[in-house]
Write a protein that holds these residues in place. Structure first.
Motif, short mmCIF file in Angstrom:
data_model
loop_
_atom_site.label_atom_id
_atom_site.label_comp_id
_atom_site.label_asym_id
_atom_site.label_seq_id
_atom_site.Cartn_x
_atom_site.Cartn_y
_atom_site.Cartn_z
N UNK A 1 0.85 -1.19 0.00
CA UNK A 1 0.00 0.00 0.00
C UNK A 1 0.89 1.24 0.00
N UNK A 2 0.74 2.15 -0.97
CA UNK A 2 1.56 3.37 -0.99
C UNK A 2 1.09 4.38 0.05
N UNK A 3 1.92 5.36 0.29
CA UNK A 3 1.62 6.40 1.26
C UNK A 3 0.53 7.35 0.76
N UNK A 4 0.44 7.54 -0.54
CA UNK A 4 -0.50 8.50 -1.12
C UNK A 4 -1.44 7.81 -2.10
N UNK A 5 -2.43 8.58 -2.53
CA UNK A 5 -3.36 8.14 -3.57
C UNK A 5 -3.03 8.81 -4.90
N UNK A 6 -1.75 9.08 -5.13
CA UNK A 6 -1.34 9.80 -6.33
C UNK A 6 -1.67 9.05 -7.61
N UNK A 7 -1.71 7.72 -7.55
CA UNK A 7 -2.04 6.95 -8.76
C UNK A 7 -3.40 7.35 -9.30
N UNK A 8 -4.40 7.44 -8.43
CA UNK A 8 -5.75 7.82 -8.86
C UNK A 8 -5.78 9.27 -9.33
N UNK A 9 -5.06 10.15 -8.64
CA UNK A 9 -5.07 11.56 -9.02
C UNK A 9 -4.40 11.78 -10.37
N UNK A 10 -3.34 11.03 -10.65
CA UNK A 10 -2.71 11.14 -11.98
C UNK A 10 -3.66 10.64 -13.06
N UNK A 11 -4.39 9.56 -12.77
CA UNK A 11 -5.30 9.02 -13.78
C UNK A 11 -6.50 9.92 -14.02
N UNK A 12 -6.84 10.78 -13.07
CA UNK A 12 -7.98 11.69 -13.23
C UNK A 12 -7.58 13.04 -13.81
N UNK A 13 -6.29 13.32 -13.83
CA UNK A 13 -5.84 14.66 -14.24
C UNK A 13 -6.27 15.01 -15.66
N UNK A 14 -6.35 14.01 -16.53
CA UNK A 14 -6.67 14.29 -17.93
C UNK A 14 -8.08 14.87 -18.07
N UNK A 15 -9.00 14.50 -17.14
CA UNK A 15 -10.36 15.02 -17.27
C UNK A 15 -10.40 16.52 -17.01
N UNK A 16 -9.60 17.00 -16.06
CA UNK A 16 -9.55 18.43 -15.82
C UNK A 16 -9.02 19.16 -17.04
N UNK A 17 -8.03 18.57 -17.70
CA UNK A 17 -7.51 19.18 -18.93
C UNK A 17 -8.56 19.16 -20.03
N UNK A 18 -9.30 18.06 -20.13
CA UNK A 18 -10.36 17.95 -21.13
C UNK A 18 -11.43 19.02 -20.92
N UNK A 19 -11.79 19.29 -19.67
CA UNK A 19 -12.79 20.30 -19.38
C UNK A 19 -12.28 21.70 -19.68
N UNK A 20 -10.98 21.95 -19.48
CA UNK A 20 -10.42 23.26 -19.81
C UNK A 20 -10.45 23.51 -21.32
N UNK A 21 -10.26 22.44 -22.09
CA UNK A 21 -10.18 22.59 -23.55
C UNK A 21 -11.57 22.69 -24.17
N UNK A 22 -12.44 21.75 -23.81
CA UNK A 22 -13.73 21.64 -24.49
C UNK A 22 -14.93 21.99 -23.62
N UNK A 23 -14.71 22.24 -22.34
CA UNK A 23 -15.82 22.64 -21.48
C UNK A 23 -16.67 21.48 -21.04
N UNK A 24 -17.77 21.22 -21.72
CA UNK A 24 -18.75 20.26 -21.26
C UNK A 24 -18.98 19.17 -22.30
#
Length: 358
Positions: free
Chosen positions: A293-316
């Motif tokens: 078990x790692x100390x952080x949940x960074x794996x999930x946060x890295x895998x979700x980061x692309x959605x924030x970028x997608x929303x910045x580019x195309x909105x909804x």
């Protein structure tokens, strides 16, 4: 002899392959028989699987909107007749084709082990929806839901790492253990130390960081657990800091309540964090008792980061179906990327071939 080398790409161009189906006429009954075309060759003129894969890759992986994908392929390859509707149809068709691969990924993630869970908001048809992710070092699965609390309760066995969203505890009783993200705790502790000026927060932050360093050092030596004395020492210091922090808050004046307010008395942010660190002590320190078990949940946060970028580019997203299509293809792309595969090549393969490589 002096040599100089120049690396460049050939002039991009479309390659046309013509398929000819011979038609025979029976000399006796005059009936005609036509040879069959290869699978996927359905129209008199059409684009092939490689340029379709390139369009899907640009749209879903590189997050380029459909109209700009058309412009890109026109400029690079001379695909002058390509339109945004074709790109949309190719993306939707790819998602339908990859349905079996997505199911395979979810089945592999349900086999146990350490899974990372997280969620992030996105707009679908003007309303707030949630992208839920399940991931580990080898597989990623995305799912769209209208509710944040619609966590993947179907998961069984193993350990799930998350950031203490209460729904994970309420609806995921089938897993063996929970682990809480240490990075979230460190951020909260820093805020309490700098804003609330509570003295215990700095000591807890130092303890968690040093405990993680001891674990990493032990892993580097090939060990699978900390010595009992070291673990006991960390646990003793942990409980002492909690006792100090709770005593600090007991000395504080209670927060004012609004007239007519009901329910339990409000607590300060630091007090709430102390109660969580006390009540979920085993989950906070899971990274010490289980080295997988790692100390952080960074794996999930890295895998979700692309959605924030997608929303910045195309909105909804315009429709829920379109959002789930995006999630399904990204599930496959992220998984293939973790296996070191070539994304463009993968998008030209059959589902059976992709599953065989995972």
């Amino acid at each position: 002899m002096e040599r100089r080398q120049v690396y460049d790409i050939p002039v991009p161009r479309l390659e046309v392959t013509e398929h000819q189906a011979v038609i025979y006429c029976c000399g006796h009954c005059r009936a005609t028989t036509t040879a069959t075309f290869p699978d996927g060759v359905n129209a008199h003129v059409q684009y092939g699987k490689r340029i379709r894969a390139a369009a899907v890759y640009c749209n879903v992986q590189q997050l380029i909107p459909e109209d700009r994908v058309c412009q890109l392929l026109r400029d690079l390859f001379g695909a002058t007749s390509l339109c945004a509707a074709s790109v949309t149809n190719w993306v939707n068709g790819t998602a339908r084709t990859l349905g079996g691969v997505v199911e395979h990924i979810l089945a592999r993630l349900n086999e146990g082990g350490v899974r990372h869970l997280d969620e992030t908001g996105l707009r679908v048809a003007g309303k707030l929806h949630w992208l839920h992710s399940i991931s580990d070092l080898a597989f990623t699965h995305y799912r769209i839901s209208a509710k944040r609390g619609a966590v993947p309760s179907f998961l069984t066995g193993g350990t799930i790492v998350h950031d203490h969203w209460k729904s994970y505890y309420a609806h995921m009783s089938g897993v063996d253990a929970h682990a809480l993200c240490g990075a979230h705790h460190l951020r909260e502790l820093k805020a309490i130390e700098e804003i609330e000026k509570e003295p215990w927060a700095c000591a807890m932050s130092v303890l968690l960081n040093s405990a993680n360093q001891l674990k990493c050092a032990a892993q580097g030596r090939g060990e699978t657990e900390l010595p009992t004395s070291v673990h006991h020492d960390i646990l003793t210091k942990y409980m002492a800091i909690l006792t100090e922090g709770l005593a600090f808050h007991e000395r504080q004046d209670p927060l004012a309540r609004r007239t007519g307010a009901r329910g339990r008395k409000a607590r300060r942010p630091g007090h709430n964090l102390l109660v969580r660190l006390r009540d979920y002590r085993d989950d906070v320190l899971r990274f010490l008792t289980d080295f997988t078990v790692p100390f952080t949940n960074n794996q999930a946060e890295r895998d979700l980061r692309m959605m924030k970028l997608r929303m910045k580019i195309s909105g909804t997203f315009r429709t829920l179906e379109g959002a789930q299509v995006f999630a399904d293809i990204r599930s496959v792309i992220s998984t293939v990327r973790k296996h070191g595969g070539n994304i463009l090549e993968t998008l030209t393969l059959s589902p059976q071939q992709i599953i065989a490589r995972l």
